[in-house]
Design an enzyme around this catalytic site. Structure first.
Site, PDB file in Angstrom:
ATOM      1  N   HIS A  46     -18.647   5.368   2.154  1.00 43.14           N
ATOM      2  CA  HIS A  46     -17.391   6.387   2.296  1.00 43.14           C
ATOM      3  C   HIS A  46     -16.167   5.701   2.608  1.00 43.14           C
ATOM      4  O   HIS A  46     -14.879   5.918   2.538  1.00 43.14           O
ATOM      5  CB  HIS A  46     -18.000   7.691   2.830  1.00 43.14           C
ATOM      6  CG  HIS A  46     -16.918   8.706   3.143  1.00 43.14           C
ATOM      7  ND1 HIS A  46     -16.490   9.236   1.681  1.00 43.14           N
ATOM      8  CD2 HIS A  46     -16.460   9.408   3.869  1.00 43.14           C
ATOM      9  CE1 HIS A  46     -15.446  10.092   2.168  1.00 43.14           C
ATOM     10  NE2 HIS A  46     -15.521  10.178   3.359  1.00 43.14           N
TER      11      HIS A  46
ATOM     12  N   GLU B 250      -6.678   2.735   6.776  1.00 40.96           N
ATOM     13  CA  GLU B 250      -8.161   2.414   6.821  1.00 40.96           C
ATOM     14  C   GLU B 250      -8.352   0.791   7.000  1.00 40.96           C
ATOM     15  O   GLU B 250      -9.134   0.338   7.332  1.00 40.96           O
ATOM     16  CB  GLU B 250      -8.692   2.779   5.677  1.00 40.96           C
ATOM     17  CG  GLU B 250     -10.233   2.588   5.478  1.00 40.96           C
ATOM     18  CD  GLU B 250     -10.887   3.430   4.325  1.00 40.96           C
ATOM     19  OE1 GLU B 250     -10.400   4.415   3.672  1.00 40.96           O
ATOM     20  OE2 GLU B 250     -12.021   3.146   4.104  1.00 40.96           O
TER      21      GLU B 250
ATOM     22  N   SER C   7      -8.918  10.425   9.800  1.00 41.90           N
ATOM     23  CA  SER C   7      -8.098   9.354   9.181  1.00 41.90           C
ATOM     24  C   SER C   7      -6.880   9.753   8.591  1.00 41.90           C
ATOM     25  O   SER C   7      -5.927   9.018   8.981  1.00 41.90           O
ATOM     26  CB  SER C   7      -8.938   9.000   7.748  1.00 41.90           C
ATOM     27  OG  SER C   7      -8.384   7.862   7.101  1.00 41.90           O
ATOM     28  N   LEU C   8      -6.712  11.049   7.860  1.00 40.91           N
ATOM     29  CA  LEU C   8      -5.349  11.326   7.650  1.00 40.91           C
ATOM     30  C   LEU C   8      -4.375  11.449   8.871  1.00 40.91           C
ATOM     31  O   LEU C   8      -3.235  10.828   8.517  1.00 40.91           O
ATOM     32  CB  LEU C   8      -5.418  12.619   7.030  1.00 40.91           C
ATOM     33  CG  LEU C   8      -6.252  12.725   5.618  1.00 40.91           C
ATOM     34  CD1 LEU C   8      -6.160  14.267   4.981  1.00 40.91           C
ATOM     35  CD2 LEU C   8      -5.848  11.711   4.522  1.00 40.91           C
TER      36      LEU C   8
ATOM     37  N   ARG D 227     -24.159  12.898  10.219  1.00 39.83           N
ATOM     38  CA  ARG D 227     -24.344  12.137   9.057  1.00 39.83           C
ATOM     39  C   ARG D 227     -25.049  10.777   8.945  1.00 39.83           C
ATOM     40  O   ARG D 227     -25.934  10.767   7.927  1.00 39.83           O
ATOM     41  CB  ARG D 227     -22.857  11.679   8.812  1.00 39.83           C
ATOM     42  CG  ARG D 227     -21.887  12.726   8.350  1.00 39.83           C
ATOM     43  CD  ARG D 227     -20.742  12.085   7.822  1.00 39.83           C
ATOM     44  NE  ARG D 227     -19.651  13.248   7.478  1.00 39.83           N
ATOM     45  CZ  ARG D 227     -18.536  13.007   7.243  1.00 39.83           C
ATOM     46  NH1 ARG D 227     -17.885  11.694   7.054  1.00 39.83           N
ATOM     47  NH2 ARG D 227     -17.713  14.039   6.851  1.00 39.83           N
TER      48      ARG D 227
ATOM     49  N   GLY E 217       0.656  -1.121  -0.082  1.00 41.30           N
ATOM     50  CA  GLY E 217      -0.030   0.166   0.016  1.00 41.30           C
ATOM     51  C   GLY E 217       0.829   1.284   0.173  1.00 41.30           C
ATOM     52  O   GLY E 217       1.804   1.445   0.694  1.00 41.30           O
TER      53      GLY E 217
ATOM     54  N   ASP F  52      -8.538  -5.852  -0.340  1.00 40.88           N
ATOM     55  CA  ASP F  52      -7.406  -6.934  -0.315  1.00 40.88           C
ATOM     56  C   ASP F  52      -6.766  -7.266   1.070  1.00 40.88           C
ATOM     57  O   ASP F  52      -6.459  -8.409   1.195  1.00 40.88           O
ATOM     58  CB  ASP F  52      -6.325  -6.352  -1.502  1.00 40.88           C
ATOM     59  CG  ASP F  52      -6.827  -6.492  -2.989  1.00 40.88           C
ATOM     60  OD1 ASP F  52      -8.203  -6.547  -3.066  1.00 40.88           O
ATOM     61  OD2 ASP F  52      -6.217  -6.213  -3.620  1.00 40.88           O
TER      62      ASP F  52
ATOM     63  N   GLY G  61      -0.609   4.289   0.021  1.00 41.65           N
ATOM     64  CA  GLY G  61      -1.380   5.627   0.656  1.00 41.65           C
ATOM     65  C   GLY G  61      -0.543   6.377   1.619  1.00 41.65           C
ATOM     66  O   GLY G  61       0.607   5.826   1.877  1.00 41.65           O
ATOM     67  N   GLY G  62      -1.141   7.088   2.509  1.00 39.78           N
ATOM     68  CA  GLY G  62      -0.717   7.779   3.470  1.00 39.78           C
ATOM     69  C   GLY G  62      -0.029   6.804   4.536  1.00 39.78           C
ATOM     70  O   GLY G  62       1.163   6.827   4.935  1.00 39.78           O
TER      71      GLY G  62
END
Ligand SMILES: Cc1cc2nc3c(=O)[nH]c(=O)nc-3n(C[C@H](O)[C@H](O)[C@H](O)COP(=O)(O)OP(=O)(O)OC[C@H]3O[C@@H](n4cnc5c(N)ncnc54)[C@H](O)[C@@H]3O)c2cc1C
Ligand code: SF4
Ligand code: SF4
Ligand code: FES
Lengths: 636, 339
Positions: A389, A416, A431-432, A323, A16, A229, A18-19
């Site tokens: 989301h 995540e 999340s970030l 939400r 991965g 995955d 991502g961040g």
């Protein structure tokens, strides 16, 4: 058939880019480990680029009263107290350092007047807390980490003559299997998307940072990469997943045109006066105010409208409910036939604010609708509907080390794909910062795990052969179904039966339908060859989506209450006894096994950060009695 | 259900390929990427194409649509006439992998050759103080989504594989500019590096890169031109090249050095030349510069012998975008050396 398999040896393999993955890789490389980063898409394109709002960190730049304790409280409230308290604590404490660190890598956040990092307000955060760069914070984050990795490679080049000597990025490479030696991780097997050739990474430590599962839903803000995955790899390697019943549906995604279905419409549209209407023109949210919120929300349109200018003497408009409430209301309007032509409802600011004002306050939404939908939001309403989301559930990890629970050793997870941090509902912006905090921890502890390992685990030839056979199977069959059809059917099952509002009967039906799909997926066939063949890639992803969907459906059926991202029509209330339970999924052969596991208990000094009235909404009577005893002791 | 539309899509790989016809249904509000997805789902599951976000945020879905480099997810079908055939081809400046997917590793190589941010030695994390006005200039360049459309469009490499070695391309000029304008970057010689080692001198400010940038970054006006104007080493500047066009090569050779006064004359002449050839030069012409002669008073030999030191456009056989699709004779450069 002989298959050429390229082999690489690394100390730490991060799946991965991502961040979370990039931050983990940086840490592993800084710890001196030979590190590989593997990503399904190109370097710098992972899902993290799409994050808009910002990264939450209690730096107190805008309001100096903010600190980690306030952030901690907000996070626990947002997750309805189901969060792993230790993760929420570490996250709140370490997020500011992780953000400041990004500046030393070259990040340029928006600034306050005195030159510090600016912070913005967001739902659920008590003070302005989100570090941001306009509405492209995720892009800034990923680009910064990407550029830091390049700078480390430049150092390595100066030292060794090769950019790739200590940290290497394998872009467009998909991992399909983790290989074990006993219960220790020994490697990761996958293929290069470009050529279809297989590749084996032998490594004693693997960090999963593969993101979420949203592609199992038709309407989603997530990209094709989100096929769960990492969740599935972890399960198959003997790790456990928790909280899989909790999915966040954002109430306002675009529903038209079809191309952008699911893409987010930011919450600030409603914050700035946008109202939700059904096809009869009725502002329907007034009918959906739940009893617990009655006191805070307006009952008439007149009162609601006054709130925007005079919030102290009026109650908030019901469009600003949490939400999950808004998503449910929209869902119901559409179900009862009062939806917009494209199956959403109308979100209108055009009649509420002058055109100039809209353009000034919502520039990116104005642009987004103009470019993608040909809709001028200063003149006409938008069509919006709920969109899948974020998945709160994920790999159960040790909060301090990010090591996966279950039987496997040498497996770590962050971002995540990991579970527990956000409880039953994630706050925007958390999340970030989660990626950075736990990405770093995963990289650090994966490195130290390899230090104490006496021998290097070995990949067995039999496992490797099996992985190759599984990967090639869809290409070799030619009588099976088209993977795209299967994906659509899976999305239909999940969207219709395991969607926003869940019912016992539908959940049971979903399990039957998923079992049928499992049969069909095991016979999927992909036309074409191995070079960059998206049909084949999807065929391989399907089995991951399927097992993860099964976890979600099973856990959703089991949890007989409504909390955060899990709503049961037949059990509409939150139940304190369920707050003490995590639902843990593991694999038994190829079947999903579900177990109850008690939630870790908050340490006394942390529980004392809350007042009793608030805790009373969440805790059982016994727990409250314990809290009282604590308070009494402190008073002595 | 929507109407059927005709698509021509390039199918093939390094070994070759050609445009294939597809008739595919198109619904209201769709973009080109949707149509490609429909083709994958209904007609040709192995059609290769990159994408991620479908919202113009990741820069994965770059392709050439009717000859114009664009993002597939941001090109709405309603921009074409009802009966128009839509031709989709892979990015031309990069070797094709398969169908619409190209090997963009050139860009990642160039990224690694661009020196990274140098943090100030005397500031600890958390101590950085910058004013919004000062970060805004760099922030514009950090909007870049790395779609590489600008790289694909720039004529310096688009038709000249051989220039790839020496030329980093507009994406990395804005990276250099971003760091150059970063209030706290500790490295001083970004402009000089861009000119000396990234081949910025090859750029003759045609602005094609700016035109295709989906993030509307003013690549030329805000990054390249300011850097060029202030760079110390002016070795390969287009204005010099302009001078060479005007003064015949033998004159240059014979004279050894172009007198500064002659260059002032060249300036006015130069703008005429530019107009005559349709140069896209929407700005004031920069101050004239002396030719970059070496210690013998001569231009470096490579400058004189090279066929086209600055690439072909804009004075010569330039092309305009979009290319007429009927005339599109697509042959992808392949198996080429990586810079
Ligand atoms: C539209 C949108 C807006 C958002 N806004 C915000 C926000 O404002 N604030 C906030 O905090 N959060 C926000 N989020 C959530 C946040 O962006 C994500 O949760 C976060 O980016 C996930 O990061 P990650 O590092 O876990 O994974 P990702 O960034 O998703 O990366 C996953 C990586 O794993 C790779 N991968 C996956 N499977 C495999 C495999 N089998 N083999 C090899 N590689 C694999 C992928 O290629 C990719 O590189 C938003 C999300 C969306 C969709
Ligand atoms: S201005 Fe023209 S020559 Fe210069 S980088 Fe851009 S496209 Fe290339
Ligand atoms: S500068 Fe613009 S065109 Fe070039 S890569 Fe970045 S976003 Fe794309
Ligand atoms: S798919 Fe991300 S830019 Fe088009």
């Amino acid at each position: 058939m002989t298959t050429r398999i390229e082999r690489h040896h690394y100390d730490v393999v991060v799946i991965g880019a991502g961040g979370a993955g990039l931050r983990a890789a940086i840490e592993a490389r800084l710890a001196g480990k030979k590190t590989a980063i593997i990503s399904k898409s190109l370097f710098g394109k992972a899902h993290t680029v799409m994050a808009e709002g910002g990264a939450a960190a209690a730096m107190g730049n805008v309001n100096s009263r903010d600190n980690w304790m306030v952030h901690y409280r907000d996070t626990m409230r947002g997750g309805k107290f189901l969060n792993n308290f230790r993760m929420a604590e570490l996250h709140a404490k370490e997020a500011p350092s992780r953000i400041w660190e990004l500046e030393t890598y070259g990040a340029l956040f928006d600034r306050t007047k005195d030159g510090k990092i600016s912070q913005r307000n967001f739902g659920g955060h008590e003070y302005p807390r989100l570090a941001h760069v306009g509405d492209r914070t995720g892009l800034e984050l990923i680009r910064t980490l990407q550029q830091k990795i390049v700078s480390l490679q430049q150092e390595d080049k100066a030292a060794t003559g090769s950019y790739d000597s200590r940290i290497r990025v394998f872009a467009e490479t998909t991992i399909t299997e983790l290989l074990l030696d006993g219960d220790k991780v020994a490697g990761a097997f996958g293929y290069y998307r470009e050529t279809g050739e297989f590749v084996l990474f032998e490594a004693p430590a693997v960090v999963l940072a593969t993101g979420g599962v949203g592609r199992s839903y038709k309407v989603t803000s997530n990209s094709w990469e989100y096929t769960g995955d990492g969740h599935a790899l972890a399960l198959r390697a003997g790790a456990t997943l928790i909280n899989m019943e909790f999915l966040q549906f954002h109430p306002t995604g675009m529903v038209w045109p079809p191309s952008v279905k699911g893409i987010l419409v930011t919450e600030s549209v409603r914050g700035d006066g946008g109202v939700l209407k059904n096809s009869t023109g009725k502002r329907f949210m007034f009918e959906y105010v739940p009893d617990v919120f009655r006191k805070q929300y307006a009952e008439t349109e007149e009162e609601a409208d006054r709130w925007y200018t005079d919030p102290d003497n009026n109650r908030r408009p019901p469009e600003l409910l949490p939400r999950d409430e808004v998503a449910r209301a929209i869902n119901n309007e559409v179900k009862e036939g009062r939806g917009s032509p494209s199956g959403g409802v109308f979100l209108d600011v055009s009649t509420r604010l002058p055109a100039e004002e809209i353009k000034k306050r919502l520039p990116s939404m104005h642009h987004q609708f103009k470019e993608l939908a040909g809709v001028d939001i200063t003149r006409e309403p938008m069509e919006v509907g709920p969109t899948c989301h974020y998945v709160m559930g994920g790999v159960e990890v040790d909060p301090d080390t990010a090591a996966a629970s279950g039987t496997v050793q040498g497996l770590f997870a962050a971002g995540e794909v990991s579970g527990g941090m956000h409880g039953s509902n994630r706050l925007g912006g958390n999340s970030l910062s989660d990626l950075l905090v736990f990405g770093k921890r995963a990289g650090e502890h994966a490195s130290s795990y390899t230090d104490v390992l006496a021998t290097r685990p070995r990949v067995s030839q039999a496992d490797l052969d099996a992985a190759v056979a599984t990967a090639l199977a869809p290409l070799e069959r030619n009588d099976g179904e088209n993977p795209y059809t299967l994906q659509q059917d899976l999305q239909a099952v999940m969207g219709d039966l395991v969607g926003i509002i869940r019912r016992k009967g539908e959940l049971e039906e979903s399990l039957v339908r998923l079992a049928e799909l499992r049969e069909r997926v095991s016979k999927v066939s992909a036309a074409g060859g191995r070079r960059y063949n998206p049909g084949w890639h999807l065929a391989l992803d399907l089995r991951n989506m399927l097992v993860v969907s099964e976890c979600t459906a099973k856990a959703a059926l089991e949890r007989e209450e409504s909390r955060g991202g899990h709503t049961r029509e037949d059990f509409p209330a939150m139940r304190p006894e369920w707050r003490q339970v995590n639902l843990v999924c593991s694999l038994d052969g190829d079947k999903v096994r579900l177990e109850h596991k008690p939630l870790p208990r908050m340490r006394p000094e942390l529980i004392k950060l809350f007042d009793r009235a608030e805790l009373a909404k969440y805790l059982t009577d016994e727990e409250l009695a314990e809290y009282d005893a604590l308070a009494e002791e402190a008073a002595k | 259900m929507g109407a059927k539309r005709r698509f021509k899509i390039w199918r093939g790989d390094q070994a070759g390929g050609d445009l294939k016809d597809y008739d595919v249904e198109v619904n209201d509000g769709e973009v080109v990427l949707d149509v490609i997805h429909r083709l994958q789902a209904t007609q040709t599951p192995d059609l290769a194409c990159r994408w991620n976000c479908k919202a113009g945020k990741c820069g994965s879905c770059s392709m050439e649509i009717n000859g114009t480099p664009r993002l597939g997810c941001m090109t709405r079908m309603s921009t074409f006439a009802e009966d128009e055939t839509v031709t989709v081809t892979p990015l031309r400046a990069f070797p094709v992998v398969r169908d619409l997917v190209t090997d963009v590793s050139f860009n990642y190589d160039k990224a690694r050759q661009t020196p990274a941010f140098a943090p100030p030695a005397d500031l600890a994390p958390g101590e950085y103080r910058m004013q919004q006005v000062d970060v805004e200039r760099s922030q514009e360049f950090r909007k870049c989504i790395e779609c590489f459309l600008c790289q694909n469009t720039c004529h310096v490499v688009r038709d000249h594989e051989e220039n790839k070695k020496a030329f980093a391309g507009p994406r990395y000029f804005i990276r250099a500019a971003e760091l150059d304008m970063h209030p706290l970057d500790a490295q001083e010689d970004r402009k000089e590096f861009a000119q000396a080692s990234m081949g910025m001198g090859y750029c003759n400010i045609t602005k094609c890169c700016t035109e295709v940038c989906p993030e509307h970054i003013k690549i030329t006006d805000n990054a390249i031109i300011p850097m060029k104007e202030r760079v110390v080493d002016r070795r390969y500047d287009p204005l010099v090249w302009l001078g060479r066009k005007i003064f015949r090569r033998d004159q240059l050779d014979g004279a050894g050095q172009v007198p500064a006064t002659a260059l002032v004359g060249a300036r006015t002449e130069g703008s005429e030349v530019a107009q005559h050839h349709g140069l896209n030069w929407h700005r004031e012409i920069p101050q004239p510069q002396a030719a970059p002669v070496d210690e013998t008073g001569r231009l470096p030999i490579s400058e004189i012998t090279a066929d086209r030191p600055g690439g072909p456009s804009p004075f010569g056989d330039d092309q305009t975008f979009p290319l007429p699709p009927e005339g599109l004779n697509y042959a992808h450069p392949s198996g080429t050396e990586q810079g």
